[in-house]
Design a protein around this motif. Structure first.
Motif, PDB file in Angstrom:
ATOM      1  N   SER A  35       0.797  -1.282   0.069  1.00 27.96           N
ATOM      2  CA  SER A  35      -0.007  -0.067   0.254  1.00 27.96           C
ATOM      3  C   SER A  35       0.955   1.206   0.212  1.00 27.96           C
ATOM      4  CB  SER A  35      -1.018  -0.060   1.276  1.00 27.96           C
ATOM      5  OG  SER A  35      -0.240   0.313   2.440  1.00 27.96           O
ATOM      6  N   LEU A  54       0.040   3.767  -2.832  1.00 19.59           N
ATOM      7  CA  LEU A  54      -0.443   5.327  -2.283  1.00 19.59           C
ATOM      8  C   LEU A  54       0.475   6.310  -2.646  1.00 19.59           C
ATOM      9  CD1 LEU A  54      -1.937   4.343   1.276  1.00 19.59           C
ATOM     10  CD2 LEU A  54      -3.013   4.894  -0.582  1.00 19.59           C
ATOM     11  N   LEU A  95      -7.534  11.440  -0.306  1.00 17.49           N
ATOM     12  CA  LEU A  95      -6.969  10.271  -0.219  1.00 17.49           C
ATOM     13  C   LEU A  95      -6.531   9.790   1.116  1.00 17.49           C
ATOM     14  CD1 LEU A  95      -5.741   7.724  -1.892  1.00 17.49           C
ATOM     15  CD2 LEU A  95      -3.797   8.932  -1.955  1.00 17.49           C
ATOM     16  N   SER A 118      -8.569   6.763   3.541  1.00 16.99           N
ATOM     17  CA  SER A 118      -7.864   5.857   3.855  1.00 16.99           C
ATOM     18  C   SER A 118      -7.915   5.710   5.219  1.00 16.99           C
ATOM     19  CB  SER A 118      -6.259   6.114   3.719  1.00 16.99           C
ATOM     20  OG  SER A 118      -6.019   6.080   2.281  1.00 16.99           O
ATOM     21  N   THR A 150      -4.441   0.169   4.540  1.00 17.13           N
ATOM     22  CA  THR A 150      -5.214   1.652   4.795  1.00 17.13           C
ATOM     23  C   THR A 150      -4.339   2.391   5.751  1.00 17.13           C
ATOM     24  OG1 THR A 150      -6.797   0.575   6.310  1.00 17.13           O
ATOM     25  CG2 THR A 150      -7.453   0.967   4.237  1.00 17.13           C
ATOM     26  N   ALA A 210      -1.242   4.920   4.621  1.00 18.76           N
ATOM     27  CA  ALA A 210      -1.549   6.298   4.443  1.00 18.76           C
ATOM     28  C   ALA A 210      -1.131   7.250   5.697  1.00 18.76           C
ATOM     29  CB  ALA A 210      -3.095   6.486   4.101  1.00 18.76           C
TER      30      ALA A 210
END
Length: 593
Positions: free
Chosen positions: A447, A451, A465, A469, A499, A502
């Protein structure tokens, strides 16, 4: 020496200087964007593998400590919370030391301290002793390692900074993936005490990796480090007086100065989420749905001229690395996304450097103290001032972001600590339960790469974003209480790992979108402190809920709700922008009248 702003009182002795007198100020070396920098990236990657690998898999050790000391969940969880809290909260201390002694020495000292404290933990007879050895000692050691591992990479790269820092921080996820089965295997083979002895030796390897953090200037020819001189003249703008005869060099210098003058004369500079520059109120209103503009920038005092000096060395009064004199040192994105850098890299570098004062008057020596009472070097005082700028707490946007990060940090570490123990309570075997952390690690690694790539796209709003997240991460944590089989636990581990990337990977770029590059160092230092406080109290709160109820459902509900709330609250930022824009327009209209 920074150029005084309009309205500032002159320092002692400034009024006695003759017109045209020249004072030398140093420039920091230009990052090579490669070369030895790739060795630094590898070293930073390995440090993240080791330090974060141990921290994020502490949940495996947590289960062993519960069974060995027979304390409550909340009491035992204080070890991990102190470890993470001190690691983050010691950011300003680490920053001061890096600015004074450089990344290499600070990392080596931190590695030795963390390794020694892990080894001493074997002799802990009570849980309180582990608070000191693993929590305080190892936490401080990791804190001294964490910050240099980031700023040393950013100091070497500009155009490729996003790619380089992305590789380095991916070590966190890889470390979690590797350390999860490794930690469990060592415990099965040698018990938890024997595993700590082995891990203390692994952490000691950070001494070698830290020794690879060579200062940038050691890898550059003398000509690449530029020194400028400030010449005071009665003129009200920035002009340049060349000390070199080459006509091409003269044109380049004059171009840089003109660009800097134009930038400084604007009443307010603004970047949107893609870092596009806006200088009018109407453009601000059009871009109100994207990331926050910069704060107003005061005009610079005119009667000064930047003059490049033939010397390529720092002045005698400067003895530190000076890394934290760069305003963009914590920015992990590519500088190619910054319009000012794309237009003129040299001028951008000059505007991003806060140069130290070089005079040594009695009043200056008196001011070189922390809190006005503790003597320290100028580099130490400047670093603390940059990292702990309390005036930012008067800005509504920053306060909202701090509150959001505080809530995120309360819930962020709880799944790492309790996910294994919760799985064991639901009848999952030890090996499969510990593998859940490996799932978190690999999902986190993937991720962060995705990301980071998505966040660099011009059509992406990075604030949204980031918010989405965090919201998904929190909701997933709350919904995980309904899963009881191993597959559902693996799905949650993957969602959380993906997630939560982020939170770590996008914080600095979102801060730049909200406050601007000028305030990044100040904002990041305070943010680390608040993250440390929240990380300190979060896991014990979740552990206390288990002690009261006998199940982990309420613990994960608390952690998830805090993370989700932290993402949702940032969706109100555009409303604050609109209000700020209205006030700005009103003030401008009154000023015209």
């Amino acid at each position: 020496m920074t150029v005084p702003q309009q309205g500032e009182a002159p320092r002692k002795g400034e009024g006695e200087e003759q017109e045209g007198q020249v004072t030398s100020i140093p420039g920091l070396p230009t990052p090579p964007d490669g070369g030895w920098g790739w060795v630094v990236v590898f070293a930073s990657f390995m440090i993240h593998v080791i330090a974060d690998g141990f921290t994020y898999t502490f949940g495996i050790l947590y289960v062993q400590l519960l069974n060995y000391y027979r304390n409550s969940k909340s009491t035992t969880s204080w070890i991990a919370s102190i470890l993470v809290g001190v690691t983050l909260g010691s950011g300003p201390i680490s920053g001061m030391l890096v600015n004074k002694f450089g990344c290499r020495l600070v990392t080596i000292v931190g590695a030795v301290l963390a390794s020694l404290c892990l080894f001493l933990s074997v002799y802990a007879s009570t849980i309180v002793m582990l608070y000191v050895t693993i929590g305080l000692g190892c936490g401080l050691g990791f804190g001294l390692i964490y910050l240099p591992a980031i700023v040393c990479v950013t100091g070497y790269f500009e155009k490729r900074r996003s790619f380089a820092t992305g590789i380095a921080v991916c070590g966190s996820g890889i470390g979690t993936f590797i350390f999860s089965p490794l930690f469990q295997g060592l415990i099965d083979e040698y018990s938890w005490k024997g595993s700590l002895i082995v891990l203390s030796g692994i952490v000691l390897n950070c001494v070698f990796f830290g020794s690879l953090f060579r200062p940038v200037e050691d890898n550059l020819p003398p000509a690449t480090s530029k020194v400028y001189e400030v010449e005071r003249t009665p003129e009200e703008n920035f002009t340049l007086k060349p000390l070199m005869s080459e006509a091409t060099e003269l044109k380049k210098i004059q171009s840089d100065a003109d660009l800097e003058l134009k930038a400084r004369k604007n009443d307010i500079q603004r970047y949107n989420s893609h870092n596009l520059l806006h200088n009018s109120y109407h453009n601000e209103v059009k871009q109100m749905t994207v990331s926050q503009p910069l704060l107003p920038v005061p005009e610079s005092n005119g009667p000064h001229r930047l003059v490049p000096s033939k010397s390529g060395s720092l002045p005698p009064s400067h003895h530190g690395s000076g890394l934290l004199y760069r305003k963009d040192i914590f920015y992990r994105g590519s500088l190619c996304n910054i319009p000012a850098y794309k237009e003129n890299p040299s001028s951008y570098r000059n505007s991003m450097v806060i140069l130290p004062d070089t005079e040594k008057t009695p009043s200056e020596i008196e001011r070189t103290k922390v809190c006005g009472c503790v003597p320290c070097s100028r580099e130490t005082r400047d670093a603390l001032g940059n990292l702990m700028d309390w005036s930012l707490l008067t800005d509504g946007i920053y306060i909202l972001f701090v509150v959001s990060n505080f809530c995120t940090s309360i819930g962020f570490n709880a799944p790492y600590i309790y996910i294994v123990d919760r799985a064991l309570h639901q009848g999952i075997t030890t090996d499969r339960a510990s593998f859940l952390l490996a799932v978190v690690g690999i999902a986190n690694t993937i991720s962060r790469v995705l990301l980071g790539y998505i966040a660099d796209q011009p059509w992406v709003n990075r604030l949204y974003l980031y918010n989405i997240s965090l919201t998904i991460c929190g909701l997933g944590t709350c919904l995980s209480i309904f899963g009881s089989d191993y597959i559902s636990h693996c799905i949650y581990a993957a969602v959380f790992g993906a997630t939560s990337g982020a939170y770590v990977g996008l914080t600095s770029v979102v801060l730049v979108d909200l406050l601007g590059m000028e305030k990044l160092t100040n904002a990041f230092g305070l943010l680390l402190m608040f993250q440390g406080i929240a990380s300190l109290i979060g896991p014990p709160m979740c552990g206390a809920l288990y002690d009261m109820t006998g199940v982990y459902d309420y613990s994960f509900l608390l952690a998830g709700s805090m993370i989700a709330f932290s993402g949702l609250m940032l969706f109100f930022i555009p409303c604050i922008w609109k209000e700020q824009a209205r006030k700005l327009a009103k003030e401008n209209s009154v000023a015209r009248v």
